[in-house]
Design a protein around this motif. Structure first.
Motif, PDB file in Angstrom:
ATOM      1  N   LYS A  73      15.375  77.250-100.371  1.00 26.50           N
ATOM      2  CA  LYS A  73      15.305  75.926 -99.748  1.00 26.50           C
ATOM      3  C   LYS A  73      15.535  74.792-100.747  1.00 26.50           C
ATOM      4  O   LYS A  73      16.014  73.738-100.350  1.00 26.50           O
ATOM      5  N   LEU A  74      15.232  74.971-101.989  1.00 20.45           N
ATOM      6  CA  LEU A  74      15.444  73.869-102.939  1.00 20.45           C
ATOM      7  C   LEU A  74      16.687  74.095-103.800  1.00 20.45           C
ATOM      8  O   LEU A  74      17.587  73.260-103.817  1.00 20.45           O
ATOM      9  N   VAL A  75      16.795  75.258-104.448  1.00 20.73           N
ATOM     10  CA  VAL A  75      17.973  75.487-105.302  1.00 20.73           C
ATOM     11  C   VAL A  75      19.196  75.856-104.444  1.00 20.73           C
ATOM     12  O   VAL A  75      20.292  75.322-104.646  1.00 20.73           O
ATOM     13  N   GLY A  76      19.025  76.755-103.476  1.00 19.31           N
ATOM     14  CA  GLY A  76      20.155  77.174-102.626  1.00 19.31           C
ATOM     15  C   GLY A  76      20.733  76.003-101.840  1.00 19.31           C
ATOM     16  O   GLY A  76      21.953  75.791-101.819  1.00 19.31           O
ATOM     17  N   TYR A  77      19.884  75.233-101.189  1.00 21.04           N
ATOM     18  CA  TYR A  77      20.359  74.053-100.453  1.00 21.04           C
ATOM     19  C   TYR A  77      21.128  73.117-101.401  1.00 21.04           C
ATOM     20  O   TYR A  77      22.206  72.626-101.080  1.00 21.04           O
ATOM     21  N   THR A  78      20.542  72.866-102.585  1.00 16.91           N
ATOM     22  CA  THR A  78      21.164  71.918-103.518  1.00 16.91           C
ATOM     23  C   THR A  78      22.504  72.454-104.018  1.00 16.91           C
ATOM     24  O   THR A  78      23.469  71.699-104.180  1.00 16.91           O
ATOM     25  N   GLU A  79      22.582  73.765-104.235  1.00 12.47           N
ATOM     26  CA  GLU A  79      23.855  74.340-104.687  1.00 12.47           C
ATOM     27  C   GLU A  79      24.930  74.203-103.598  1.00 12.47           C
ATOM     28  O   GLU A  79      26.081  73.885-103.905  1.00 12.47           O
ATOM     29  N   VAL A  80      24.566  74.399-102.342  1.00  9.76           N
ATOM     30  CA  VAL A  80      25.545  74.195-101.262  1.00  9.76           C
ATOM     31  C   VAL A  80      26.049  72.755-101.296  1.00  9.76           C
ATOM     32  O   VAL A  80      27.259  72.497-101.192  1.00  9.76           O
ATOM     33  N   ILE A  81      25.134  71.814-101.470  1.00  9.83           N
ATOM     34  CA  ILE A  81      25.529  70.391-101.517  1.00  9.83           C
ATOM     35  C   ILE A  81      26.413  70.138-102.743  1.00  9.83           C
ATOM     36  O   ILE A  81      27.441  69.461-102.653  1.00  9.83           O
ATOM     37  N   HIS A  82      26.035  70.724-103.874  1.00  5.22           N
ATOM     38  CA  HIS A  82      26.850  70.590-105.098  1.00  5.22           C
ATOM     39  C   HIS A  82      28.279  71.068-104.854  1.00  5.22           C
ATOM     40  O   HIS A  82      29.247  70.401-105.231  1.00  5.22           O
ATOM     41  N   VAL A  83      28.405  72.208-104.173  1.00  4.21           N
ATOM     42  CA  VAL A  83      29.739  72.800-103.966  1.00  4.21           C
ATOM     43  C   VAL A  83      30.549  71.991-102.955  1.00  4.21           C
ATOM     44  O   VAL A  83      31.744  71.753-103.151  1.00  4.21           O
ATOM     45  N   LEU A  84      29.906  71.540-101.882  1.00  2.00           N
ATOM     46  CA  LEU A  84      30.676  70.921-100.791  1.00  2.00           C
ATOM     47  C   LEU A  84      30.788  69.398-100.907  1.00  2.00           C
ATOM     48  O   LEU A  84      31.639  68.808-100.230  1.00  2.00           O
ATOM     49  N   ALA A  85      29.986  68.770-101.740  1.00  2.00           N
ATOM     50  CA  ALA A  85      30.007  67.295-101.818  1.00  2.00           C
ATOM     51  C   ALA A  85      31.419  66.734-102.047  1.00  2.00           C
ATOM     52  O   ALA A  85      31.808  65.765-101.389  1.00  2.00           O
ATOM     53  N   PRO A  86      32.220  67.329-102.923  1.00  2.00           N
ATOM     54  CA  PRO A  86      33.559  66.759-103.139  1.00  2.00           C
ATOM     55  C   PRO A  86      34.471  66.891-101.924  1.00  2.00           C
ATOM     56  O   PRO A  86      35.491  66.216-101.845  1.00  2.00           O
ATOM     57  N   ARG A  87      34.106  67.769-100.974  1.00  2.00           N
ATOM     58  CA  ARG A  87      34.965  67.993 -99.802  1.00  2.00           C
ATOM     59  C   ARG A  87      34.356  67.360 -98.544  1.00  2.00           C
ATOM     60  O   ARG A  87      34.805  67.610 -97.434  1.00  2.00           O
ATOM     61  N   LEU A  88      33.302  66.553 -98.725  1.00  2.00           N
ATOM     62  CA  LEU A  88      32.529  66.029 -97.593  1.00  2.00           C
ATOM     63  C   LEU A  88      32.900  64.583 -97.289  1.00  2.00           C
ATOM     64  O   LEU A  88      32.906  63.742 -98.179  1.00  2.00           O
ATOM     65  N   ARG A  89      33.200  64.314 -96.008  1.00  2.00           N
ATOM     66  CA  ARG A  89      33.526  62.939 -95.611  1.00  2.00           C
ATOM     67  C   ARG A  89      32.365  62.265 -94.883  1.00  2.00           C
ATOM     68  O   ARG A  89      32.238  61.052 -94.880  1.00  2.00           O
ATOM     69  N   GLY A  90      31.553  63.061 -94.178  1.00  2.00           N
ATOM     70  CA  GLY A  90      30.481  62.492 -93.359  1.00  2.00           C
ATOM     71  C   GLY A  90      29.141  62.561 -94.064  1.00  2.00           C
ATOM     72  O   GLY A  90      29.038  62.258 -95.251  1.00  2.00           O
ATOM     73  N   SER A  91      28.112  62.974 -93.347  1.00  2.00           N
ATOM     74  CA  SER A  91      26.759  62.920 -93.901  1.00  2.00           C
ATOM     75  C   SER A  91      26.125  64.305 -94.016  1.00  2.00           C
ATOM     76  O   SER A  91      26.680  65.306 -93.556  1.00  2.00           O
ATOM     77  N   ILE A  92      24.949  64.293 -94.625  1.00  2.00           N
ATOM     78  CA  ILE A  92      24.195  65.537 -94.866  1.00  2.00           C
ATOM     79  C   ILE A  92      22.853  65.436 -94.139  1.00  2.00           C
ATOM     80  O   ILE A  92      22.211  64.386 -94.160  1.00  2.00           O
ATOM     81  N   LEU A  93      22.457  66.529 -93.509  1.00  2.00           N
ATOM     82  CA  LEU A  93      21.139  66.600 -92.855  1.00  2.00           C
ATOM     83  C   LEU A  93      20.409  67.840 -93.348  1.00  2.00           C
ATOM     84  O   LEU A  93      20.960  68.950 -93.311  1.00  2.00           O
ATOM     85  N   ILE A  94      19.168  67.633 -93.785  1.00  2.00           N
ATOM     86  CA  ILE A  94      18.346  68.736 -94.300  1.00  2.00           C
ATOM     87  C   ILE A  94      17.117  68.888 -93.417  1.00  2.00           C
ATOM     88  O   ILE A  94      16.427  67.909 -93.129  1.00  2.00           O
ATOM     89  N   TYR A  95      16.833  70.119 -92.987  1.00  2.00           N
ATOM     90  CA  TYR A  95      15.657  70.377 -92.166  1.00  2.00           C
ATOM     91  C   TYR A  95      14.449  70.694 -93.055  1.00  2.00           C
ATOM     92  O   TYR A  95      14.531  71.510 -93.967  1.00  2.00           O
ATOM     93  N   GLY A  96      13.351  70.032 -92.733  1.00  2.00           N
ATOM     94  CA  GLY A  96      12.071  70.379 -93.334  1.00  2.00           C
ATOM     95  C   GLY A  96      11.145  70.854 -92.226  1.00  2.00           C
ATOM     96  O   GLY A  96      11.532  71.645 -91.373  1.00  2.00           O
ATOM     97  N   GLY A  97       9.921  70.352 -92.220  1.00  2.00           N
ATOM     98  CA  GLY A  97       8.977  70.728 -91.164  1.00  2.00           C
ATOM     99  C   GLY A  97       7.664  70.010 -91.392  1.00  2.00           C
ATOM    100  O   GLY A  97       7.396  69.507 -92.494  1.00  2.00           O
ATOM    101  N   LEU A  98       6.845  69.949 -90.350  1.00  2.00           N
ATOM    102  CA  LEU A  98       5.621  69.152 -90.444  1.00  2.00           C
ATOM    103  C   LEU A  98       4.514  69.811 -91.262  1.00  2.00           C
ATOM    104  O   LEU A  98       3.492  69.180 -91.527  1.00  2.00           O
ATOM    105  N   ALA A  99       4.722  71.073 -91.671  1.00  2.00           N
ATOM    106  CA  ALA A  99       3.769  71.661 -92.622  1.00  2.00           C
ATOM    107  C   ALA A  99       3.721  70.819 -93.899  1.00  2.00           C
ATOM    108  O   ALA A  99       2.763  70.884 -94.665  1.00  2.00           O
ATOM    109  N   ARG A 100       4.756  70.019 -94.095  1.00  2.00           N
ATOM    110  CA  ARG A 100       4.765  69.063 -95.224  1.00  2.00           C
ATOM    111  C   ARG A 100       3.502  68.215 -95.225  1.00  2.00           C
ATOM    112  O   ARG A 100       2.866  68.003 -96.249  1.00  2.00           O
TER     113      ARG A 100
END
Ligand SMILES: NC(=O)c1ccc[n+]([C@@H]2O[C@H](COP(=O)([O-])OP(=O)(O)OC[C@H]3O[C@@H](n4cnc5c(N)ncnc54)[C@H](OP(=O)(O)O)[C@@H]3O)[C@@H](O)[C@H]2O)c1
Length: 231
Positions: A104-131
């Motif tokens: 959830k922290l490193v894997g999600y961030t790596e996906v964003i790292h890889v796709l950010a240069p190819r991204l035109r729109g926005s990013i949405l990350i799911y969490g949860g109320l256990a926060r």
């Protein structure tokens, strides 16, 4: 916009899949991912239209760049994957904690790292109320969902002008994770929800699309909970 794809990481099932379906139904190009290639391809076939499936394990982040190599032109990126971990600090399971924290922290961030240069729109990350509402066994879940809120804030700065938001659902009554719960448990949860019922997958999809598509929404951590946090 709308010529690239909507990428839903953790889109083979549950909330991610429901969101993927809503974009596919509008004939948008959609990519859904899960841990296994075959399962991801099957989910993509079931969602239909212009949907493709890709398999990779977020808890094995070094493999992610290779698996996403041929994904270009991304309109929106959604990170919804989860492996649930019931982990109490007095009986701490290090391996389970490492998997969830990594995915959830490193894997999600790596996906964003890889796709950010190819991204035109926005990013949405799911969490949860256990926060905000921990329960016995939520130690890792509470920690990573708090991390999601912090991740959004740093990404807003680092990726500007790309918009980045988080959505924190309460228990989603018709999601695969919860729809078969015991009636007594369901009633106890409903009794603590001001709207008198649990939130639905359709409502989470609506809120997700609002965060993804409204150009003013940035750096938001939105609870979708029917007022649960007021109780
Ligand atoms: N459902 C709820 O009531 C609820 C409440 C609060 C928060 N949330 C949050 O909302 C998000 C979606 O939850 P959900 O209940 O819809 O999830 P879900 O039905 O359990 O689906 C989880 C998804 O994540 C993928 N996945 C799991 N482990 C993975 C890994 N190691 N690498 C890559 N993909 C992996 C699964 O794919 P495969 O099985 O194909 O591998 C599947 O597509 C999560 O972030 C969750 O914390 C949900």
């Amino acid at each position: 916009m709308a010529n690239g794809s909507v990428v839903v990481v953790g889109g083979t099932q549950g909330l991610g899949r429901e969101l993927a379906q809503s974009y596919a139904d509008e004939s948008r190009a959609v990519i859904v991912t899960g841990r296994e290639q075959l399962r991801a391809e099957n989910a993509a076939r079931e969602i239909g239209r212009n949907t493709r499936g890709i398999g990779f394990d977020l808890a094995d982040p070094h493999t992610i760049a290779g698996r996403l190599e041929d994904v270009d032109d991304v309109d929106h990126l959604v990170l919804a994957a989860i492996e649930r971990d019931s982990n109490k600090v007095r009986e701490y399971d290090i391996d389970a904690a490492l998997r969830l924290v990594t995915l959830k922290l490193v894997g999600y961030t790596e996906v964003i790292h890889v796709l950010a240069p190819r991204l035109r729109g926005s990013i949405l990350i799911y969490g949860g109320l256990a926060r905000d509402r921990p329960y016995p066994g939520s130690t890792t879940v509470t920690t990573v969902n708090g991390g999601v809120t912090s991740l959004v804030r740093t990404l807003v700065i680092e990726l500007a002008p790309t918009r980045v938001n988080a959505l924190h659902p309460a228990i989603v009554g018709d999601s695969p994770q919860w729809r078969d719960m015991a009636p007594e448990r369901h009633k106890a949860l409903v009794d603590r929800t001001p709207i008198g019922r649990l939130v639905t997958m359709a409502e989470v999809v609506g809120a997700s699309r609002f965060l993804l598509e409204n150009g003013a929404m940035n750096g938001i951590s939105l609870n979708v909970d029917g007022g649960w946090m007021c109780m």
